[in-house]
Design a protein around this motif. Sequence first.
Motif: not given
Length: 309
Positions: A111-134
Amino acid sequence: MTARHTRPLATGIALLLAGCMHTTAHTPLPVADVYVARDVVGDGVFSAGIEGPAWGPDGALYAVSFGRDGTIGRVTFDTDGSGNAALFAALPPGSTGNGIRFAADGSMLIADYSGHHVLRIAAGTREAKVFAFLPRANQPNDIALAPDGTLYASDPQWADNTGQLWRIDRTGTPHLLETGMGTTNGIEVSPDGKRLYVNESVQRTVWVYDLLVDGGVANKRLLIAFDDHGLDGMRTDVKGNLYIARYGAGVVAIVSPEGKVLREVALKGRKPTNVAFGGPDGRTVYVTLQDRGAIEAFRAEYPGREAGL
């Protein structure tokens, strides 16, 4: 999460008790061996924004705000149960993490409260990408995963002590379930996937809903109300008992599915922000402490519903 304007700036127990590997999820550990908190990560390792503990599929504990906000820390454990925290990932500019959960595919949802997102980091990686924008959200706060992969998010507005409740489909599509609530914060699903629990921090109430087949909610009713202090993150064990971080009270309250307080576990810190089950047998409860920037832990009689045991 607790209101940011109230915050100052600023390893888990891996040892198994003798014979615990032979217990089942429905066999409680002896009461004498549980409910005693100890430090696993010491003061100031995390910032006052520490939140969102979650046990990963790699056998490590994750929490937000390692050293500073906008990061995720990873905690591994020595044989004596002490934790070693290190930076796992830095979130994108403008993002601040709060609740964390792991999906069935091993990906991390944040949960990314300042960005109004739910972010996702795929297994085996460390990069957070937007999964849902609210975009209509106040600040996505805590999140909970239902057994079918549906995500639920609390959404407080600390300025006026109101809040909202969201459902996020497996495709990342958000749906506003309820508005005009109190300061929605802790959120959790029952082990059978039939109930959703949501608490309101300032109002000190815990509500329970029936979960519908389509992911919607119905039959809202009051589970329990507390007389003092705040409420923060929550988790359930396999028996359906709720473990509630009592912000300001310095305890984790264990509440039955019928709304009865079964026990309060005393902590060293006064401001617990969230809890998570983990450890090799799923019976260690990790607690993040805002006033300490630390993590405490205690053993529980039963494993958490997401422990996989």
